[in-house]
Design a protein around this motif. Structure first.
Motif, PDB file in Angstrom:
ATOM      1  N   TYR A  74       7.193 -20.211  -9.467  1.00 54.79           N
ATOM      2  CA  TYR A  74       7.406 -18.748  -8.920  1.00 54.79           C
ATOM      3  C   TYR A  74       5.413 -19.093  -8.646  1.00 54.79           C
ATOM      4  N   PRO A  75       4.464 -18.428  -8.207  1.00 53.54           N
ATOM      5  CA  PRO A  75       3.238 -18.908  -7.729  1.00 53.54           C
ATOM      6  C   PRO A  75       2.252 -17.387  -9.176  1.00 53.54           C
ATOM      7  N   ARG A  76       1.794 -18.028  -9.377  1.00 53.18           N
ATOM      8  CA  ARG A  76       0.520 -17.273 -10.264  1.00 53.18           C
ATOM      9  C   ARG A  76       0.188 -15.983  -9.898  1.00 53.18           C
ATOM     10  N   PRO A  77       0.176 -15.000 -11.410  1.00 53.65           N
ATOM     11  CA  PRO A  77      -0.332 -13.992 -10.642  1.00 53.65           C
ATOM     12  C   PRO A  77      -2.228 -13.950  -9.848  1.00 53.65           C
ATOM     13  N   ASP A  78      -2.499 -13.101  -8.610  1.00 50.94           N
ATOM     14  CA  ASP A  78      -4.063 -13.054  -8.814  1.00 50.94           C
ATOM     15  C   ASP A  78      -5.053 -12.231  -9.473  1.00 50.94           C
ATOM     16  N   GLY A  79      -3.501 -10.873 -10.003  1.00 46.92           N
ATOM     17  CA  GLY A  79      -4.294  -9.717 -10.492  1.00 46.92           C
ATOM     18  C   GLY A  79      -4.621  -8.169  -9.933  1.00 46.92           C
ATOM     19  N   LYS A  80      -4.743  -9.526  -9.143  1.00 42.61           N
ATOM     20  CA  LYS A  80      -5.059  -8.255  -7.764  1.00 42.61           C
ATOM     21  C   LYS A  80      -3.785  -7.274  -6.114  1.00 42.61           C
ATOM     22  N   ILE A  81      -3.260  -7.973  -5.926  1.00 42.20           N
ATOM     23  CA  ILE A  81      -1.619  -7.739  -5.413  1.00 42.20           C
ATOM     24  C   ILE A  81      -0.675  -8.197  -6.383  1.00 42.20           C
ATOM     25  N   THR A  82      -0.872  -8.921  -6.890  1.00 39.03           N
ATOM     26  CA  THR A  82       0.182  -9.756  -7.945  1.00 39.03           C
ATOM     27  C   THR A  82       0.091  -9.980  -9.641  1.00 39.03           C
ATOM     28  N   PHE A  83       0.943  -9.448 -10.726  1.00 40.79           N
ATOM     29  CA  PHE A  83       0.694  -9.443 -11.541  1.00 40.79           C
ATOM     30  C   PHE A  83       1.184 -10.380 -12.445  1.00 40.79           C
ATOM     31  N   ASP A  84       0.161  -9.589 -13.893  1.00 41.73           N
ATOM     32  CA  ASP A  84       1.944  -9.815 -14.712  1.00 41.73           C
ATOM     33  C   ASP A  84       2.826  -9.577 -15.387  1.00 41.73           C
ATOM     34  N   ARG A  85       3.663  -9.667 -16.380  1.00 38.15           N
ATOM     35  CA  ARG A  85       4.431  -8.656 -16.926  1.00 38.15           C
ATOM     36  C   ARG A  85       3.651  -7.545 -18.056  1.00 38.15           C
ATOM     37  N   LEU A  86       3.161  -8.451 -18.621  1.00 35.31           N
ATOM     38  CA  LEU A  86       3.000  -7.681 -19.780  1.00 35.31           C
ATOM     39  C   LEU A  86       1.432  -6.554 -19.721  1.00 35.31           C
ATOM     40  N   SER A  87       0.628  -6.818 -17.896  1.00 35.77           N
ATOM     41  CA  SER A  87      -0.204  -6.157 -17.699  1.00 35.77           C
ATOM     42  C   SER A  87       0.334  -4.847 -16.826  1.00 35.77           C
ATOM     43  N   SER A  88       1.335  -5.209 -17.022  1.00 31.56           N
ATOM     44  CA  SER A  88       2.646  -4.465 -16.000  1.00 31.56           C
ATOM     45  C   SER A  88       3.113  -3.518 -16.864  1.00 31.56           C
ATOM     46  N   VAL A  89       3.881  -4.164 -18.483  1.00 37.14           N
ATOM     47  CA  VAL A  89       3.983  -3.247 -19.307  1.00 37.14           C
ATOM     48  C   VAL A  89       3.502  -2.103 -19.793  1.00 37.14           C
ATOM     49  N   PHE A  90       2.010  -2.731 -19.641  1.00 41.52           N
ATOM     50  CA  PHE A  90       0.866  -2.221 -19.918  1.00 41.52           C
ATOM     51  C   PHE A  90       1.180  -0.767 -19.538  1.00 41.52           C
ATOM     52  N   ILE A  91       0.579  -0.300 -18.056  1.00 42.88           N
ATOM     53  CA  ILE A  91       0.978   0.316 -17.288  1.00 42.88           C
ATOM     54  C   ILE A  91       1.937   1.620 -16.816  1.00 42.88           C
ATOM     55  N   SER A  92       2.909   0.980 -17.553  1.00 45.71           N
ATOM     56  CA  SER A  92       4.407   1.623 -17.787  1.00 45.71           C
ATOM     57  C   SER A  92       4.199   2.483 -18.864  1.00 45.71           C
ATOM     58  N   ASN A  93       3.146   2.625 -19.395  1.00 46.77           N
ATOM     59  CA  ASN A  93       2.584   3.662 -21.034  1.00 46.77           C
ATOM     60  C   ASN A  93       4.509   3.393 -22.230  1.00 46.77           C
ATOM     61  N   THR A  94       4.260   2.312 -21.918  1.00 46.50           N
ATOM     62  CA  THR A  94       5.684   2.377 -23.379  1.00 46.50           C
ATOM     63  C   THR A  94       4.998   2.543 -24.525  1.00 46.50           C
ATOM     64  N   ASN A  95       5.957   2.611 -25.528  1.00 47.89           N
ATOM     65  CA  ASN A  95       5.790   2.761 -26.823  1.00 47.89           C
ATOM     66  C   ASN A  95       6.775   3.058 -27.711  1.00 47.89           C
ATOM     67  N   HIS A  96       6.829   2.832 -28.848  1.00 47.27           N
ATOM     68  CA  HIS A  96       8.287   3.304 -29.204  1.00 47.27           C
ATOM     69  C   HIS A  96       7.449   3.019 -30.468  1.00 47.27           C
ATOM     70  N   GLU A  97       7.982   3.740 -31.860  1.00 46.59           N
ATOM     71  CA  GLU A  97       7.520   3.499 -33.521  1.00 46.59           C
ATOM     72  C   GLU A  97       8.609   1.941 -33.172  1.00 46.59           C
ATOM     73  N   GLU A  98       7.397   1.314 -34.529  1.00 43.58           N
ATOM     74  CA  GLU A  98       7.423   0.106 -34.908  1.00 43.58           C
ATOM     75  C   GLU A  98       8.566   0.036 -35.911  1.00 43.58           C
ATOM     76  N   ASP A  99       8.217   0.393 -36.791  1.00 40.69           N
ATOM     77  CA  ASP A  99       9.208   0.556 -37.774  1.00 40.69           C
ATOM     78  C   ASP A  99       9.972   1.725 -37.778  1.00 40.69           C
ATOM     79  N   GLN A 100      10.856   0.397 -36.939  1.00 39.18           N
ATOM     80  CA  GLN A 100      12.882   1.242 -36.857  1.00 39.18           C
ATOM     81  C   GLN A 100      13.603   0.771 -35.969  1.00 39.18           C
ATOM     82  N   PRO A 101      15.363   1.056 -37.041  1.00 39.55           N
ATOM     83  CA  PRO A 101      16.095  -0.771 -36.262  1.00 39.55           C
ATOM     84  C   PRO A 101      15.864  -0.970 -35.136  1.00 39.55           C
TER      85      PRO A 101
END
Ligand SMILES: Cc1cc2nc3c(=O)[nH]c(=O)nc-3n(C[C@H](O)[C@H](O)[C@H](O)COP(=O)(O)OP(=O)(O)OC[C@H]3O[C@@H](n4cnc5c(N)ncnc54)[C@H](O)[C@@H]3O)c2cc1C
Ligand code: SF4
Length: 543
Positions: A433-460
């Motif tokens: 797969y081509p590398r993301p260009d940060g303009k039209i295409t992105f990587d997973r982690l910067s994507s998850v960041f804008i899903s505003n995902t949050n979990h309490e860290e101390d949990q099973p």
């Protein structure tokens, strides 16, 4: 905690999940009670931090069920602001886009381009006005049964259990929500639904459910590139002819565009990455122009059902029923499931209301068979499985099925479970797969960041391996750990075990966007997705 007394709340009906099906069911129940001059207690629990936080859809919305639920939805201000005005359907090669006739199921005149999350927020407000109690931030973690084995409600998960399984100073026990009837509206691959299907053998005599993963972004684009009401679908590149998949691109209000890619989870190549196929799709010369100068504002992913008519399980069990995508009512050729989800909720509400009134033998499945949902799904039942013949074979079969046999062919194609479809890595071609260009295409982690995902860290961990040894012995050795690629949130990573030459699977559970793909696609069915602490997960604004 086994020895802690849980608080108990009693209702006539408890609904698990505040999606379109659950909310439509709750609303219909209250409407029926008002019409009959009765009091009825209805409660909805939702694992998202607010209603809509976990809702991800396209979405072009067919208002048929909403018209029935609230004929005056316009006056009530339902957020259906953008009528679909034009459909375009393309076959893509790497460089070119060939316009094809839009299949009749994909004509969207009369439909609306919406945020399903916002529609759910609006439905929740209507439900509350009718007296429904809605508890967002509470995940139903356990089905409660009486001595006779009848479902008698659900328990929400304990809060404040630490990673080690012991209570922390935040500890609050879960609550028992006890009901005469419980409707499970957890959406595609619901975690409690999965246990009910097993316990009551609801799938016996029915096809396995099949699925796709949908990865989606929301963009704000320059006004001159924006065409409110435009609906674009593509097939072809970057999929090979044998893998089922395609894109959607919907122009909503406020210069927003919803863009996404859907790939059937019966794909065979363990090197395939739905996330990266989607990123690559956006670089196509016919597509890229929509996004240039624009800004990506949201990201998320979710599985959807594709089994259709032949995969609808038995819906009723003692004490309740399955509704919406928990059972699976997506009309695949239309790429729509929210109208059927709502209608199934409404029909279930009518049946359950009759049961509460003494008609003990009333069945949701029977009532649904009399509704338009049944006929709609029956007519398209052979279309998705026909794509086993490849893209062109599937398109040709679909045309014959639609125009010649009109959905009434005297045969029904059957399904295979998705998790049996991967071929070993040694027999598959790696994909670069081509590398993301940060303009039209992105990587997973910067994507998850804008899903505003949050979990309490101390949990099973809410992602459990039934047999941890299989992660390396089978998944890694045989399939090169496909979970590294199909997870759209980068939860699964193969890392070198410190100080040894061995490898280990690292699970970054806090990134999980609750799409449920791992629970579906793992070749050994070794991954069990359970609800994390209520309120954890993505916080989608308007997906
Ligand atoms: C990428 C994509 C594109 C789509 N495009 C379209 C489209 O254009 N048009 C269309 O009509 N349909 C579309 N669909 C399908 C549509 O989104 C679904 O059919 C619809 O959302 C199903 O509604 P539901 O209420 O059954 O489930 P969901 O919408 O999934 O809602 C389930 C709710 O239950 C909650 N929940 C789950 N488990 C628990 C639990 N244990 N405790 C508490 N809460 C729980 C979830 O957080 C969620 O809020 C699309 C789907 C996807 C994934
Ligand atoms: S861990 Fe599973 S459910 Fe969570 S985002 Fe990844 S594939 Fe989806």
């Amino acid at each position: 905690m086994a020895d802690v007394e849980r608080e108990r709340m009693e209702y006539d009906v408890v609904v698990v999940g505040a999606g379109p099906s659950g909310l439509a069911a709750a609303i219909r129940l209250k409407q029926l009670a008002v019409a009959a001059g009765q009091e009825i207690g209805v409660c909805v629990v939702e694992k998202g931090s607010e209603v809509g936080a976990h809702i991800l859809s396209g979405a072009v919305f067919e208002p048929r069920a909403l018209d029935e639920l609230f004929p005056d939805w316009r006056e009530r201000g339902a957020p259906l602001n953008t009528p679909a005005v034009e459909d375009r359907f393309f076959y893509l090669t790497k460089k070119h886009a060939l316009r094809l006739p839009t299949p009749p199921q994909m004509h969207n005149r009369g439909n609306y381009i919406i945020s399903l999350g916002n529609l759910c927020r609006w439905l929740a407000a209507q439900a509350e006005e009718l007296g429904v109690e809605i508890y967002p931030g509470f995940a139903a973690a356990e089905v409660l049964y009486d001595e006779a084995g009848r479902v008698r409600g659900v328990a929400t998960g304990d809060m404040g259990i630490g990673r080690d399984g012991k209570p922390t100073d935040r500890y609050t026990p879960g609550v028992e929500l006890v009901a005469r009837e419980t409707l499970f509206a957890e959406g595609c691959r619901g975690s409690l639904t999965k246990t009910l299907i097993e316990r009551f053998r609801l799938r016996d005599g029915h096809d396995p459910q099949t699925y796709a993963i949908g990865v989606k972004e929301l963009w704000e684009i320059p006004a001159e590139q924006h065409r409110p009401g435009l609906v674009v679908h593509t097939v072809g590149w970057p999929m090979d002819g044998a893998t089922y998949g395609g894109s959607f691109l919907y122009h909503l209000e406020d210069r927003q565009v919803a863009v996404g890619f859907v790939i059937g989870l019966d794909y065979k190549n363990p090197f395939l990455s739905p996330f990266e196929e989607f990123q690559r799709f956006k670089t196509h010369p016919a597509i890229r122009g929509f996004f240039e100068g624009g800004r990506r504002i949201a990201y998320g992913a979710r599985a959807l059902n594709e089994g259709g008519f032949q995969s609808i399980p038995r819906l009723d069990f003692p004490g309740g029923a399955l509704i919406g995508c928990a059972a699976g009512f997506v009309n695949v050729p239309k790429i729509k499931g929210s109208h059927t989800a709502m209608k199934s909720g409404m029909v279930a509400a009518e049946t359950v209301f009759a049961r509460l009134g003494g008609a003990a033998g009333a069945l949701v499945a029977q009532a649904l068979q009399q509704s338009w949902v049944w006929d709609e799904l029956y007519r398209v039942r052979n279309i998705r499985p026909s794509f086993r013949l490849g893209l062109w074979g599937g398109l040709l079969y679909s045309a014959l099925d639609t125009y010649l046999w009109r959905g009434r062919a005297p045969w029904t194609f059957h399904h295979h479970p998705d998790h049996t479809q991967l071929v070993p890595a040694g027999q598959a071609a790696p994909i670069e797969y081509p590398r993301p260009d940060g303009k039209i295409t992105f990587d997973r982690l910067s994507s998850v960041f804008i899903s505003n995902t949050n979990h309490e860290e101390d949990q099973p961990a809410h992602l459990k391996l039934r047999d941890p040894a299989k992660a390396i012995a089978i998944n890694y050795r045989l399939y090169d750990s496909p979970e590294q690629r199909y997870c759209p949130a980068g939860v699964y990573e193969i890392v070198e075990e410190a100080g040894t030459a061995g490898m280990r699977l690292q699970i970054n559970a806090q990134n999980c966007v609750h799409c449920k793909t791992c629970d579906i696609k793992d070749p050994e069915q070794n991954i069990d997705w359970a609800v994390p602490e209520g309120g954890g997960g993505p916080n989608y604004p308007n997906m």
